[in-house]
Design a protein around this motif. Structure first.
Motif, PDB file in Angstrom:
ATOM      1  N   ALA A  67      14.083 -15.290 -37.155  1.00  0.00           N
ATOM      2  CA  ALA A  67      13.198 -16.433 -36.818  1.00  0.00           C
ATOM      3  C   ALA A  67      11.912 -16.241 -36.559  1.00  0.00           C
ATOM      4  CB  ALA A  67      14.162 -17.085 -36.090  1.00  0.00           C
ATOM      5  N   GLU A  68      11.891 -14.337 -35.222  1.00  0.00           N
ATOM      6  CA  GLU A  68      10.465 -13.802 -34.601  1.00  0.00           C
ATOM      7  C   GLU A  68      10.185 -13.272 -36.035  1.00  0.00           C
ATOM      8  OE1 GLU A  68      12.603 -10.638 -32.775  1.00  0.00           O
ATOM      9  OE2 GLU A  68      12.897 -11.572 -30.713  1.00  0.00           O
ATOM     10  N   ALA A  69      10.377 -12.610 -36.977  1.00  0.00           N
ATOM     11  CA  ALA A  69       9.863 -12.439 -38.543  1.00  0.00           C
ATOM     12  C   ALA A  69       8.766 -13.616 -38.592  1.00  0.00           C
ATOM     13  CB  ALA A  69      10.373 -11.207 -39.375  1.00  0.00           C
ATOM     14  N   LEU A  70       9.806 -15.014 -39.081  1.00  0.00           N
ATOM     15  CA  LEU A  70       8.794 -15.352 -39.720  1.00  0.00           C
ATOM     16  C   LEU A  70       7.851 -16.778 -38.594  1.00  0.00           C
ATOM     17  CD1 LEU A  70       8.515 -17.872 -42.169  1.00  0.00           C
ATOM     18  CD2 LEU A  70      10.765 -19.033 -41.507  1.00  0.00           C
ATOM     19  N   VAL A  71       7.751 -16.612 -37.164  1.00  0.00           N
ATOM     20  CA  VAL A  71       7.132 -16.802 -36.385  1.00  0.00           C
ATOM     21  C   VAL A  71       5.883 -16.183 -36.674  1.00  0.00           C
ATOM     22  CG1 VAL A  71       6.720 -17.993 -34.093  1.00  0.00           C
ATOM     23  CG2 VAL A  71       8.854 -18.624 -34.927  1.00  0.00           C
ATOM     24  N   ALA A  72       6.366 -15.346 -36.590  1.00  0.00           N
ATOM     25  CA  ALA A  72       4.848 -14.276 -36.195  1.00  0.00           C
ATOM     26  C   ALA A  72       4.140 -14.059 -37.362  1.00  0.00           C
ATOM     27  CB  ALA A  72       5.517 -12.518 -36.077  1.00  0.00           C
ATOM     28  N   SER A  73       4.521 -13.942 -38.653  1.00  0.00           N
ATOM     29  CA  SER A  73       4.070 -14.557 -40.016  1.00  0.00           C
ATOM     30  C   SER A  73       3.378 -16.007 -39.901  1.00  0.00           C
ATOM     31  CB  SER A  73       4.730 -14.469 -41.189  1.00  0.00           C
ATOM     32  OG  SER A  73       5.411 -15.546 -41.553  1.00  0.00           O
ATOM     33  N   ALA A  74       3.668 -17.298 -39.561  1.00  0.00           N
ATOM     34  CA  ALA A  74       3.088 -18.397 -39.400  1.00  0.00           C
ATOM     35  C   ALA A  74       2.077 -18.085 -38.351  1.00  0.00           C
ATOM     36  CB  ALA A  74       4.155 -19.531 -39.415  1.00  0.00           C
ATOM     37  N   GLU A  75       1.491 -17.188 -36.672  1.00  0.00           N
ATOM     38  CA  GLU A  75       1.019 -17.235 -36.472  1.00  0.00           C
ATOM     39  C   GLU A  75       0.270 -16.645 -36.893  1.00  0.00           C
ATOM     40  OE1 GLU A  75      -1.602 -17.528 -33.475  1.00  0.00           O
ATOM     41  OE2 GLU A  75       0.049 -18.252 -33.802  1.00  0.00           O
ATOM     42  N   ALA A  82      -7.873 -20.218 -38.742  1.00  0.00           N
ATOM     43  CA  ALA A  82      -8.721 -20.337 -37.650  1.00  0.00           C
ATOM     44  C   ALA A  82      -9.855 -19.153 -37.662  1.00  0.00           C
ATOM     45  CB  ALA A  82      -8.062 -20.386 -36.527  1.00  0.00           C
ATOM     46  N   ALA A  83     -10.013 -18.692 -38.389  1.00  0.00           N
ATOM     47  CA  ALA A  83     -11.217 -17.484 -38.781  1.00  0.00           C
ATOM     48  C   ALA A  83     -11.567 -18.128 -39.947  1.00  0.00           C
ATOM     49  CB  ALA A  83     -10.646 -16.303 -38.984  1.00  0.00           C
ATOM     50  N   VAL A  84     -11.250 -19.049 -40.319  1.00  0.00           N
ATOM     51  CA  VAL A  84     -12.715 -19.800 -41.770  1.00  0.00           C
ATOM     52  C   VAL A  84     -12.320 -21.007 -41.472  1.00  0.00           C
ATOM     53  CG1 VAL A  84     -11.225 -18.170 -43.289  1.00  0.00           C
ATOM     54  CG2 VAL A  84     -10.309 -20.547 -43.112  1.00  0.00           C
ATOM     55  N   GLY A  85     -12.455 -21.656 -40.207  1.00  0.00           N
ATOM     56  CA  GLY A  85     -12.532 -22.283 -39.597  1.00  0.00           C
ATOM     57  C   GLY A  85     -12.023 -23.966 -40.365  1.00  0.00           C
ATOM     58  N   TYR A  86     -10.658 -23.725 -40.682  1.00  0.00           N
ATOM     59  CA  TYR A  86     -10.400 -24.811 -41.411  1.00  0.00           C
ATOM     60  C   TYR A  86      -8.823 -25.061 -40.427  1.00  0.00           C
ATOM     61  CZ  TYR A  86     -13.689 -26.345 -44.797  1.00  0.00           C
ATOM     62  OH  TYR A  86     -14.072 -27.202 -45.428  1.00  0.00           O
ATOM     63  N   GLU A  87      -8.459 -24.883 -39.870  1.00  0.00           N
ATOM     64  CA  GLU A  87      -7.337 -24.602 -38.812  1.00  0.00           C
ATOM     65  C   GLU A  87      -6.652 -25.835 -38.749  1.00  0.00           C
ATOM     66  OE1 GLU A  87      -4.498 -23.773 -35.289  1.00  0.00           O
ATOM     67  OE2 GLU A  87      -6.629 -23.028 -34.802  1.00  0.00           O
ATOM     68  N   TRP A  88      -5.866 -26.543 -39.766  1.00  0.00           N
ATOM     69  CA  TRP A  88      -5.747 -27.912 -39.186  1.00  0.00           C
ATOM     70  C   TRP A  88      -4.939 -28.810 -37.681  1.00  0.00           C
ATOM     71  CZ3 TRP A  88      -2.301 -28.999 -44.601  1.00  0.00           C
ATOM     72  CH2 TRP A  88      -3.295 -28.971 -45.835  1.00  0.00           C
ATOM     73  N   ARG A  89      -4.758 -29.866 -37.343  1.00  0.00           N
ATOM     74  CA  ARG A  89      -4.756 -30.489 -36.105  1.00  0.00           C
ATOM     75  C   ARG A  89      -3.496 -30.026 -35.252  1.00  0.00           C
ATOM     76  NH1 ARG A  89      -6.039 -36.085 -35.179  1.00  0.00           N
ATOM     77  NH2 ARG A  89      -8.600 -35.038 -36.131  1.00  0.00           N
ATOM     78  N   PHE A  90      -2.542 -30.325 -36.395  1.00  0.00           N
ATOM     79  CA  PHE A  90      -0.830 -29.930 -35.940  1.00  0.00           C
ATOM     80  C   PHE A  90      -0.298 -28.807 -35.890  1.00  0.00           C
ATOM     81  CE2 PHE A  90      -2.123 -34.680 -36.940  1.00  0.00           C
ATOM     82  CZ  PHE A  90      -1.904 -35.081 -35.521  1.00  0.00           C
ATOM     83  N   THR A  91      -0.817 -27.600 -36.752  1.00  0.00           N
ATOM     84  CA  THR A  91      -0.360 -26.318 -37.362  1.00  0.00           C
ATOM     85  C   THR A  91      -0.112 -25.604 -35.793  1.00  0.00           C
ATOM     86  OG1 THR A  91      -1.677 -26.470 -39.398  1.00  0.00           O
ATOM     87  CG2 THR A  91      -0.438 -23.947 -38.078  1.00  0.00           C
ATOM     88  N   GLY A  92      -0.676 -25.940 -35.164  1.00  0.00           N
ATOM     89  CA  GLY A  92      -1.047 -25.495 -33.545  1.00  0.00           C
ATOM     90  C   GLY A  92       0.075 -25.806 -32.720  1.00  0.00           C
ATOM     91  N   ARG A  93       0.455 -27.314 -32.909  1.00  0.00           N
ATOM     92  CA  ARG A  93       1.924 -27.670 -32.415  1.00  0.00           C
ATOM     93  C   ARG A  93       3.284 -27.354 -32.767  1.00  0.00           C
ATOM     94  NH1 ARG A  93      -1.198 -34.013 -31.647  1.00  0.00           N
ATOM     95  NH2 ARG A  93      -3.131 -33.058 -30.920  1.00  0.00           N
ATOM     96  N   ILE A  94       2.872 -26.948 -34.712  1.00  0.00           N
ATOM     97  CA  ILE A  94       4.352 -27.221 -35.089  1.00  0.00           C
ATOM     98  C   ILE A  94       4.627 -25.548 -34.702  1.00  0.00           C
ATOM     99  CG2 ILE A  94       5.556 -27.104 -37.386  1.00  0.00           C
ATOM    100  CD1 ILE A  94       3.677 -28.985 -38.092  1.00  0.00           C
ATOM    101  N   LEU A  95       3.589 -24.877 -34.500  1.00  0.00           N
ATOM    102  CA  LEU A  95       3.945 -23.459 -33.960  1.00  0.00           C
ATOM    103  C   LEU A  95       5.053 -23.624 -33.316  1.00  0.00           C
ATOM    104  CD1 LEU A  95       4.357 -20.727 -35.381  1.00  0.00           C
ATOM    105  CD2 LEU A  95       1.747 -19.980 -34.660  1.00  0.00           C
ATOM    106  N   LYS A  96       3.926 -23.834 -32.082  1.00  0.00           N
ATOM    107  CA  LYS A  96       4.011 -24.286 -30.478  1.00  0.00           C
ATOM    108  C   LYS A  96       5.740 -23.993 -30.628  1.00  0.00           C
ATOM    109  CE  LYS A  96       4.283 -23.948 -25.898  1.00  0.00           C
ATOM    110  NZ  LYS A  96       5.686 -23.812 -25.573  1.00  0.00           N
ATOM    111  N   GLN A  97       5.945 -25.322 -31.250  1.00  0.00           N
ATOM    112  CA  GLN A  97       7.721 -26.008 -31.352  1.00  0.00           C
ATOM    113  C   GLN A  97       8.783 -24.638 -31.971  1.00  0.00           C
ATOM    114  OE1 GLN A  97       7.199 -29.838 -33.642  1.00  0.00           O
ATOM    115  NE2 GLN A  97       7.268 -30.995 -31.798  1.00  0.00           N
ATOM    116  N   ALA A  98       8.028 -24.089 -32.297  1.00  0.00           N
ATOM    117  CA  ALA A  98       8.860 -22.609 -33.148  1.00  0.00           C
ATOM    118  C   ALA A  98       8.904 -21.909 -32.026  1.00  0.00           C
ATOM    119  CB  ALA A  98       7.901 -22.700 -34.642  1.00  0.00           C
TER     120      ALA A  98
END
Length: 141
Positions: A67-75, A82-98
């Protein structure tokens, strides 16, 4: 004469559709849309299932390390988007839930959520690459 004309017309109309080879990705997307995840299909003589790579990662044994490895790779993938300016709105929220699920030791939930966030981030990076290569089509001549 009419039969020959009709045959020629049919050949001209159908030839482009028949000559257009489908790519693996096109077949995968079609099968996924029609049957959902986990559907088995054949492409060029080989059998595949309609799982996205992130879903396969989430099928690993639900341990803290996995779980830690998958959360880290998702982050990491989220940061790439985010670096290319295309982070979607809910990705960060879902990652926070993870991350919250991981903290509560709900490892399978954490892995499923991280897989979803990673998928969104991967698609965002693909979207940016597509836009970067085709932006000129949107410019009027």
């Amino acid at each position: 004469m009419k039969k020959a004309t009709m045959t020629l017309l049919a050949a001209l109309v159908l030839a482009p559709a028949l000559a257009q080879a489908e790519t693996f990705q096109e077949v995968f997307n079609q099968q996924r849309a029609l049957y959902g995840k986990g559907h088995e299909f054949t492409f060029e003589g080989k059998t595949y299932k309609t799982y996205h790579p992130e879903e396969v990662e989430a099928m690993a044994e639900p341990t803290k390390a996995n779980a830690e490895a998958l959360v880290a790779s998702a982050e990491a993938k989220r940061q790439e988007a985010a670096a290319v300016g295309y982070e979607w709105r809910f990705t960060g929220r879902i990652l926070k839930q993870a991350q919250d699920a991981l903290a509560e030791e709900r490892f399978q939930d954490a892995m499923n959520l991280a897989a979803q966030a990673k998928y969104q981030a991967r698609k965002a990076v693909e979207q940016q690459a597509h836009v970067a290569s085709t932006w000129h089509h949107a410019v009027p001549e």
